[in-house]
Enzyme design. Structure first.
Site, PDB file in Angstrom:
ATOM      1  N   GLY A   1      42.043  36.263  41.015  1.00  0.00           N
ATOM      2  CA  GLY A   1      41.829  34.874  41.410  1.00  0.00           C
ATOM      3  C   GLY A   1      40.640  34.261  40.701  1.00  0.00           C
TER       4      GLY A   1
ATOM      5  N   VAL B   1      42.487  42.082  39.185  1.00  0.00           N
ATOM      6  CA  VAL B   1      43.470  42.066  40.262  1.00  0.00           C
ATOM      7  C   VAL B   1      42.853  41.476  41.526  1.00  0.00           C
ATOM      8  CG1 VAL B   1      44.529  44.135  39.285  1.00  0.00           C
ATOM      9  CG2 VAL B   1      42.965  44.377  41.199  1.00  0.00           C
ATOM     10  N   SER B   2      43.711  40.996  42.410  1.00  0.00           N
ATOM     11  CA  SER B   2      43.325  40.499  43.731  1.00  0.00           C
ATOM     12  C   SER B   2      42.256  39.411  43.600  1.00  0.00           C
ATOM     13  CB  SER B   2      42.861  41.667  44.606  1.00  0.00           C
ATOM     14  OG  SER B   2      42.754  41.278  45.957  1.00  0.00           O
ATOM     15  N   ASN B   3      41.100  39.569  44.276  1.00  0.00           N
ATOM     16  CA  ASN B   3      40.047  38.561  44.161  1.00  0.00           C
ATOM     17  C   ASN B   3      39.573  38.399  42.727  1.00  0.00           C
ATOM     18  OD1 ASN B   3      40.174  38.200  46.896  1.00  0.00           O
ATOM     19  ND2 ASN B   3      38.123  38.942  47.344  1.00  0.00           N
TER      20      ASN B   3
END
Length: 714
Positions: free
Chosen positions: A310, A305-307
């Site tokens: 990415g 999730v999140s970073n």
């Protein structure tokens, strides 16, 4: 192609001719035909292995069990000034799990998600083996931590692997409650990496740094997570001028780690295959292991999730060797390459052309304007935790400073605050759905901390550069003056820090504040003479992001212009291509995300991917209503009534990708998911509140890409 897999391929093709590259099996008495398992070149130093029995300790909960993770009482080391590595691990898992997952009663924990759901025992503890190591890409001086967890339920005959790069700037356990939990419960090997950020702190005064398992050391012979590269004399000068300061790995490693996030994930997969073959590969007469667990017979899902999400997306884009089969990520921090050939539109709202702003661009704007916007009519008294986390007197001062600089208009604070909110929405493309979430995030210094850390990281600056007059240190709670960090706080930083100050007792310090260097949130700006959250420093960061003076619109000073140029180059290096190589992929994102605004992340990435891959795209985008970025906030009053856990949809995304890869089940079309908040009193969350992603969504719920436009239903 990664070096080790190049060797394996050559070895398989030319047999004994590859002796100079790696060891291969042959037809003599040494063992059967095959490829010898070889440690990847990127692995640096020793590999640490620990066995967890699932009773006294385990992979997922560190022996705390589901009830221990939900407890408000954190585990405490027997001697907090001398914590053991296992005690730090336990506390790190506790804090990292709770930072991303709402473990409160009634919020879905225990019935929709959590270690105990569909587990063999009530506590959901998972036995297995854990392997830790450092990797270095291209002999980089700063090591990156990787970890492989293999649950006892892993079956090499039905091999699966899940990537779990850390969210935010967190350390190696930063994805334990997200990709870690799902993968371990599914019987998959889980490969983690701190992706070059992590909690690595360095005490500039004492030289104390964290080893791989988080214990502090000043021993120069120990390979630590991060240390400043200043020479002894340079450090002494720095300490004389700026005593009691800290450097942090993400901000000060001078490497722009985000540029290599995808490569770190790919390297973690390579490390995972090496460990799996050391465990399960066929043994030769010489005691070597043959490569029997391969990308061809293993289902690999890139996730987090999140970073971390990415990072897995970037890994999929860069996966030249076909290591990854599918992708399932939540609220991914992606900075799509700017492509003006398409637009975005929600319902009958305005057409958005200025999408795909960089993280630093929109985050510095939030850091500058949100403090004033906290007071906007309709927000001030309605946003959860606004008054608890924010000082309204300081917020009014921010409005005054912005007004005096000509950055907002309005005859009074209400009007100025409304204009600040308008600027964020109209000029920076931030959705109004985030307005009730954003004040709590400002109070938690989310945008402020991201702005400082990423400006340093993108520009590859060191602690000595003190970009925009900002540094890191412990501060006095009343005056904000710099003080030494308490020893117990420093000893526990590995387990309590999220890697991006303010965290673990280390705060952002504005060295240029009126008077003495002061905690940023308590700082008086020289230009205003009032306590306005060090607005001068935040405007400086915005200027670096935009490449111009944010007040006059004119040129920056020579130093700032040079720094801004370095930052701009760093941002180019982290832009995502949108080419997922046709891999089946799911993004889930909450419309109310106040950390990574959707008009600059998931929405334009979907559009970019459709533009780049067209009919070959395997990407599905699910936008969830009444969901935001930090589920942990849903444990608190106000949030519990207004928002649902995005975590529930992240796990469903993983289930969908797994079923698609394993059984050929079609992925549902892109869609808006309509949820129902719990409402007044926040009764127990049920499946009715969070309906599943629909296999055949209603036409009015479908997200489409038509006529060069991403079309999102209201």
């Amino acid at each position: 192609m990664t070096p080790s897999y190049q060797k394996l391929l050559i070895c398989a093709l030319v047999g004994s001719l590859c002796l100079g590259l790696t060891a291969c099996g042959d037809d003599d008495d040494d063992g059967p035909d095959g490829v010898i398992n070889v440690r990847p070149d990127v692995v640096s130093g020793n590999i640490q292995h620990t066995r967890y029995d699932g009773a006294s300790n385990d992979l997922l909960t560190a022996g705390l069990g589901a009830s221990g993770l939900a407890s408000a009482t954190a585990p405490t080391p027997a001697d907090p000034i001398n914590p053991t590595a296992e005690e730090l691990r336990t506390l790190a898992i506790y804090n990292n799990y709770r930072a991303l997952v709402d473990t409160s009663a009634g919020g879905g924990y225990g019935n929709l998600f959590g270690p105990q759901v569909d587990a063999d025992d009530a506590e959901g503890m998972i036995p297995g083996d854990e392997y830790l190591a450092y990797i270095r890409l291209d002999e980089a001086e700063v090591p990156v931590t990787v970890m492989v967890q293999i649950p006892d339920s892993y079956d090499p005959a039905a091999s699966c692997m899940v990537t779990a790069p850390s969210s935010g700037s967190r350390g190696i356990y930063g994805a334990i409650g997200t990709a870690g939990e799902w993968g371990l419960k599914k019987g998959c090997a889980v490969v983690y990496t701190d992706k070059g950020s992590g909690t690595g702190s360095f005490n500039m005064e004492t030289g104390a740094a964290q080893d791989m398992r988080g214990q502090l050391t000043t021993n120069e012979n120990v390979d630590v997570q991060f240390e400043s590269d200043l020479e002894a004399s340079e450090r002494a000068t720095f300490n004389s001028n700026w005593p009691d300061r800290f450097a942090f790995k993400h901000a000060h490693s001078k490497t722009n780690p985000e540029a290599d996030w995808g490569q770190y994930v790919l390297a973690s997969i390579e490390f995972g295959f090496y460990i799996l073959n050391e465990r399960f590969g066929e043994e030769t007469d010489d005691g070597d292991r043959l490569v029997t667990v391969t990308p061809e017979n293993t289902l690999v899902i890139a996730s987090s999730v999140s970073n971390g999400g990415g990072a897995s997306v970037r890994a999929a884009e860069q996966d030249e060797d076909g290591l990854i089969d599918g992708v399932a990520v939540s609220e991914p921090n992606v900075n799509p390459t700017v492509n003006t050939s398409f637009t975005i539109r929600q319902g009958d709202g305005p057409v958005i052309t200025e999408h795909s702003r960089s993280l630093l661009d929109y985050t510095t704007a939030i850091a500058v304007y949100q403090g004033c916007a906290n007071l906007a009519p309709g927000t001030r008294d309605s946003a959860p935790f606004n008054d608890a986390l924010n000082d309204f007197d300081v917020d009014e001062n921010i409005c005054t400073s912005l007004f005096n600089k000509g950055l907002v208009i309005g005859a009074d604070v209400d009007a100025q605050a409304a204009d600040a909110q308008r600027i964020l929405e109209e000029e920076f493309g931030i959705q109004p759905e985030q307005n009730l979430v954003a004040p709590s995030h400002f109070g938690a210094a989310v945008a402020q901390s991201i702005s400082m850390t990423y400006a340093n990281a993108y520009g590859q600056f060191g602690v000595e550069d003190r970009v925009c007059g900002l540094s890191l240190a412990a501060t006095d709670a009343t005056t904000g003056a710099v003080v030494p960090l308490a020893q117990v706080s420093e000893e526990l930083l590995f387990a309590t820090s999220n890697g991006i100050p303010p965290t673990g007792g280390v705060n952002q310090v504005y060295d240029g504040a009126t008077g003495v260097p002061t905690d940023l949130k308590l700082s008086t700006s020289p230009s205003s003479g009032i306590q306005d959250y060090g607005l001068d420093a935040l405007l400086c960061l915005q200027g670096l992001a935009e490449g111009r003076d944010p007040i006059s619109g004119g040129l920056l000073s020579s130093l700032l212009a040079e720094q801004s140029g370095a930052i701009a180059a760093g941002i180019v290096d982290i832009r995502a291509s949108g080419n997922l190589r046709g891999k089946p992929t799911i993004f889930v994102t909450g419309r109310s995300d106040a950390v990574l605004p959707i008009n600059h992340t998931s929405r334009p990435y979907f559009g970019l991917n459709q533009t780049v891959e067209g009919g070959d795209s395997g990407l599905r985008y699910y936008e969830v209503l009444n969901a935001h970025h930090l589920d942990a906030f849903n444990a608190f009053p106000g949030f519990d009534a207004l928002y649902v856990p995005l975590h529930r949809y992240y796990f469903q995304a993983l289930d969908l990708v797994y079923a698609h890869l394993k059984d050929g089940v079609a992925l549902p079309p892109s869609q808006v998911v309509r949820t129902t908040p719990r409402g007044t009193g926040a009764p127990t969350l049920t499946a009715t509140n969070v309906p599943p992603i629909q296999a055949t969504p209603a036409e009015g719920d479908r997200i489409l890409f038509e006529d060069d436009q991403v079309r999102i239903p209201d």
